[in-house]
Design a protein around this motif. Structure first.
Motif, PDB file in Angstrom:
ATOM      1  N   GLY A 121       0.785  -1.229   0.000  1.00  0.00           N
ATOM      2  CA  GLY A 121       0.000   0.000   0.000  1.00  0.00           C
ATOM      3  C   GLY A 121       0.815   1.275   0.000  1.00  0.00           C
ATOM      4  O   GLY A 121       1.993   1.292  -0.369  1.00  0.00           O
ATOM      5  N   PHE A 122       0.166   2.354   0.446  1.00  0.00           N
ATOM      6  CA  PHE A 122       0.773   3.679   0.485  1.00  0.00           C
ATOM      7  C   PHE A 122       1.060   4.077   1.928  1.00  0.00           C
ATOM      8  O   PHE A 122       0.264   3.812   2.833  1.00  0.00           O
ATOM      9  CB  PHE A 122      -0.156   4.713  -0.161  1.00  0.00           C
ATOM     10  CG  PHE A 122      -0.399   4.464  -1.625  1.00  0.00           C
ATOM     11  CD1 PHE A 122       0.654   4.181  -2.480  1.00  0.00           C
ATOM     12  CD2 PHE A 122      -1.684   4.520  -2.146  1.00  0.00           C
ATOM     13  CE1 PHE A 122       0.437   3.952  -3.832  1.00  0.00           C
ATOM     14  CE2 PHE A 122      -1.915   4.304  -3.492  1.00  0.00           C
ATOM     15  CZ  PHE A 122      -0.841   4.015  -4.347  1.00  0.00           C
ATOM     16  N   TYR A 123       2.190   4.759   2.125  1.00  0.00           N
ATOM     17  CA  TYR A 123       2.648   5.104   3.466  1.00  0.00           C
ATOM     18  C   TYR A 123       3.183   6.531   3.494  1.00  0.00           C
ATOM     19  O   TYR A 123       3.464   7.127   2.450  1.00  0.00           O
ATOM     20  CB  TYR A 123       3.744   4.130   3.927  1.00  0.00           C
ATOM     21  CG  TYR A 123       3.291   2.699   4.007  1.00  0.00           C
ATOM     22  CD1 TYR A 123       2.810   2.170   5.204  1.00  0.00           C
ATOM     23  CD2 TYR A 123       3.315   1.881   2.874  1.00  0.00           C
ATOM     24  CE1 TYR A 123       2.376   0.850   5.278  1.00  0.00           C
ATOM     25  CE2 TYR A 123       2.875   0.565   2.934  1.00  0.00           C
ATOM     26  CZ  TYR A 123       2.407   0.064   4.138  1.00  0.00           C
ATOM     27  OH  TYR A 123       1.968  -1.231   4.208  1.00  0.00           O
ATOM     28  N   VAL A 124       3.348   7.043   4.709  1.00  0.00           N
ATOM     29  CA  VAL A 124       4.005   8.338   4.912  1.00  0.00           C
ATOM     30  C   VAL A 124       4.958   8.202   6.096  1.00  0.00           C
ATOM     31  O   VAL A 124       4.836   7.288   6.912  1.00  0.00           O
ATOM     32  CB  VAL A 124       2.996   9.481   5.197  1.00  0.00           C
ATOM     33  CG1 VAL A 124       1.999   9.639   4.059  1.00  0.00           C
ATOM     34  CG2 VAL A 124       2.276   9.255   6.524  1.00  0.00           C
ATOM     35  N   ARG A 125       5.899   9.114   6.170  1.00  0.00           N
ATOM     36  CA  ARG A 125       6.725   9.231   7.365  1.00  0.00           C
ATOM     37  C   ARG A 125       6.324  10.507   8.096  1.00  0.00           C
ATOM     38  O   ARG A 125       5.958  11.502   7.461  1.00  0.00           O
ATOM     39  CB  ARG A 125       8.205   9.252   7.009  1.00  0.00           C
ATOM     40  CG  ARG A 125       8.660   7.948   6.379  1.00  0.00           C
ATOM     41  CD  ARG A 125      10.131   7.681   6.551  1.00  0.00           C
ATOM     42  NE  ARG A 125      10.509   6.380   6.001  1.00  0.00           N
ATOM     43  CZ  ARG A 125      10.424   5.241   6.645  1.00  0.00           C
ATOM     44  NH1 ARG A 125       9.986   5.220   7.894  1.00  0.00           N
ATOM     45  NH2 ARG A 125      10.779   4.097   6.067  1.00  0.00           N
ATOM     46  N   VAL A 126       6.377  10.455   9.412  1.00  0.00           N
ATOM     47  CA  VAL A 126       5.927  11.596  10.203  1.00  0.00           C
ATOM     48  C   VAL A 126       7.042  12.079  11.119  1.00  0.00           C
ATOM     49  O   VAL A 126       7.971  11.335  11.453  1.00  0.00           O
ATOM     50  CB  VAL A 126       4.679  11.239  11.056  1.00  0.00           C
ATOM     51  CG1 VAL A 126       3.520  10.830  10.165  1.00  0.00           C
ATOM     52  CG2 VAL A 126       5.003  10.127  12.061  1.00  0.00           C
ATOM     53  N   ALA A 180      -4.265  19.111  11.379  1.00  0.00           N
ATOM     54  CA  ALA A 180      -2.904  19.570  11.120  1.00  0.00           C
ATOM     55  C   ALA A 180      -2.203  18.550  10.228  1.00  0.00           C
ATOM     56  O   ALA A 180      -2.423  17.343  10.378  1.00  0.00           O
ATOM     57  CB  ALA A 180      -2.129  19.726  12.429  1.00  0.00           C
ATOM     58  N   PRO A 181      -1.366  19.018   9.283  1.00  0.00           N
ATOM     59  CA  PRO A 181      -0.615  18.077   8.450  1.00  0.00           C
ATOM     60  C   PRO A 181       0.477  17.400   9.270  1.00  0.00           C
ATOM     61  O   PRO A 181       1.174  18.055  10.049  1.00  0.00           O
ATOM     62  CB  PRO A 181      -0.012  18.965   7.358  1.00  0.00           C
ATOM     63  CG  PRO A 181       0.064  20.326   7.983  1.00  0.00           C
ATOM     64  CD  PRO A 181      -1.078  20.419   8.938  1.00  0.00           C
ATOM     65  N   ILE A 182       0.627  16.101   9.119  1.00  0.00           N
ATOM     66  CA  ILE A 182       1.654  15.406   9.898  1.00  0.00           C
ATOM     67  C   ILE A 182       2.674  14.674   9.018  1.00  0.00           C
ATOM     68  O   ILE A 182       3.731  14.271   9.501  1.00  0.00           O
ATOM     69  CB  ILE A 182       1.026  14.395  10.877  1.00  0.00           C
ATOM     70  CG1 ILE A 182       0.271  13.316  10.106  1.00  0.00           C
ATOM     71  CG2 ILE A 182       0.105  15.075  11.866  1.00  0.00           C
ATOM     72  CD1 ILE A 182      -0.015  12.095  10.941  1.00  0.00           C
ATOM     73  N   ALA A 183       2.370  14.497   7.731  1.00  0.00           N
ATOM     74  CA  ALA A 183       3.267  13.749   6.849  1.00  0.00           C
ATOM     75  C   ALA A 183       4.478  14.599   6.461  1.00  0.00           C
ATOM     76  O   ALA A 183       4.346  15.787   6.156  1.00  0.00           O
ATOM     77  CB  ALA A 183       2.519  13.309   5.596  1.00  0.00           C
ATOM     78  N   LYS A 184       5.647  13.987   6.505  1.00  0.00           N
ATOM     79  CA  LYS A 184       6.870  14.682   6.112  1.00  0.00           C
ATOM     80  C   LYS A 184       7.031  14.622   4.591  1.00  0.00           C
ATOM     81  O   LYS A 184       6.959  13.543   4.005  1.00  0.00           O
ATOM     82  CB  LYS A 184       8.096  14.035   6.777  1.00  0.00           C
ATOM     83  CG  LYS A 184       8.162  14.239   8.272  1.00  0.00           C
ATOM     84  CD  LYS A 184       9.224  13.362   8.911  1.00  0.00           C
ATOM     85  CE  LYS A 184      10.614  13.728   8.479  1.00  0.00           C
ATOM     86  NZ  LYS A 184      11.637  12.959   9.252  1.00  0.00           N
ATOM     87  N   PRO A 185       7.246  15.773   3.938  1.00  0.00           N
ATOM     88  CA  PRO A 185       7.456  15.747   2.487  1.00  0.00           C
ATOM     89  C   PRO A 185       8.742  15.009   2.120  1.00  0.00           C
ATOM     90  O   PRO A 185       9.693  14.962   2.901  1.00  0.00           O
ATOM     91  CB  PRO A 185       7.527  17.228   2.104  1.00  0.00           C
ATOM     92  CG  PRO A 185       7.772  17.967   3.371  1.00  0.00           C
ATOM     93  CD  PRO A 185       7.286  17.129   4.490  1.00  0.00           C
ATOM     94  N   ILE A 186       8.768  14.443   0.926  1.00  0.00           N
ATOM     95  CA  ILE A 186       9.933  13.699   0.424  1.00  0.00           C
ATOM     96  C   ILE A 186      10.655  14.574  -0.583  1.00  0.00           C
ATOM     97  O   ILE A 186      10.101  14.917  -1.639  1.00  0.00           O
ATOM     98  CB  ILE A 186       9.495  12.378  -0.232  1.00  0.00           C
ATOM     99  CG1 ILE A 186       8.673  11.534   0.757  1.00  0.00           C
ATOM    100  CG2 ILE A 186      10.699  11.595  -0.737  1.00  0.00           C
ATOM    101  CD1 ILE A 186       7.966  10.352   0.111  1.00  0.00           C
TER     102      ILE A 186
END
Length: 318
Positions: A121-126, A180-186
């Motif tokens: 799937g899809f993931y994010v880093r925080v 609030a946005p929590i995902a770190k941009p890549i």
């Protein structure tokens, strides 16, 4: 979409955002475009299916990026039979891969993606510290928030330590909960990669040339999938080095490509042939192997390259 059209689209995105671009037309090359803007240099492989990038191409691409302090990038349309999603970063052989639309969003809209695809799937880093502060600000304990999100306490603790990627579904729930946005941009434009720089030469001629350049005190790195056969350097000077038995139409075409890319990446170029008369293609000298025996060190080699370039310019403008 055919490869040529895809290449034109990607090239136009770079050119339209102030990049200088050199394009390679070399079968099996580890990169198709070299793009530079201010202090940013990218080696870009443009490919319809990102799964068709070979490990050998990827390793060469990473070696180039490391050598020139650049970033490697893959731009493609699909993986297997599925189209690449907009705003999602993929990875092949340790190199970021994205769709042309995502590249457009990054360069034109200044929108860095935050979602990455992995098996399952899809993931994010925080930012774990920021997540912890949000949780405490809203009065949740680890157990309460974990239960609300449908994850284990251990997973939430790992998120807050920055030790585990978070599924996109959980990230969206958190962003909705905390507003609030929590995902770190890549930052796909400033990716640093590790690469194995020690690669053995493939022919006897390459071995001879590598040995001579190393005797000059130069660092030499073999490149298999590019119009040049090696990259070499001495202090701040870097040279794209072609090695060939004799001058052919293919050699001249390779030298022309090296001429174009050397302007973009601010390097010199040189082709060393078993036997040839000394001449210059564009600003790329072609010299016989024996000429190296007349040179004592790297400084003399660099001086020779510069003198040959000046000589051809004098002939053009005289």
């Amino acid at each position: 979409m055919e490869k040529e059209r895809l290449l034109r689209i990607v090239e136009s995105i770079f050119r339209g955002t102030g990049f200088r671009v050199a394009r390679m037309e070399f079968k099996g090359s580890c990169f198709d475009l070299a793009a530079s803007r201010l202090f940013l240099l990218l080696f870009v492989k443009v490919i319809q299916n990102i799964d068709s990038l070979t490990e050998e191409q990827a390793e060469d691409l990473k070696r180039l990026a490391k050598f020139f302090e650049a970033s490697p990038l893959i731009v493609g349309l699909r993986s297997k039979s599925e189209e690449l999603e907009e705003g999602v970063v993929y990875e092949r052989h340790g190199i970021y891969a994205l769709s042309p639309q995502t590249l457009y969003d990054v360069l034109v809209e200044n929108e860095l993606p935050a979602i990455f695809a992995e098996r399952g799937g899809f993931y994010v880093r925080v930012n774990g510290e920021y997540l912890r502060k949000l949780r405490e600000k809203h009065g949740y304990s680890i157990g309460e928030l974990a239960e609300l999100l449908g994850v284990s306490r251990k997973s939430l603790q790992n998120y807050e330590r920055g030790e585990q990627a978070m599924s996109l579904e959980v990230a969206l729930r958190l962003e909705e909960l905390f507003e609030a946005p929590i995902a770190k941009p890549i930052d796909v434009l400033h990716a640093k990669v590790e690469a194995k720089m020690e690669v053995e030469p493939e022919t006897e001629l390459e071995k001879e040339v590598f040995k001579r350049l190393e005797d000059f005190g130069m660092g030499v790195v073999k490149i298999k999938k590019a119009p040049f056969d090696a990259i070499s350097k001495e202090e701040g000077v870097k040279i794209l080095t072609g090695i060939s038995e004799k001058k052919t139409s293919s050699t001249v075409k390779r030298a022309q490509m090296v001429n174009e890319v050397s302007k973009i990446i601010q390097s010199d170029g040189l082709f060393i042939l078993e036997k040839t008369k000394i001449e210059v293609v564009g600003e790329i000298p072609l010299i016989p192997k024996e000429k190296l025996n007349e040179i004592r060190d790297a400084d003399e080699l660099i001086e020779m390259i510069e003198e040959l370039k000046k000589e051809i310019k004098r002939e053009i403008f005289s």
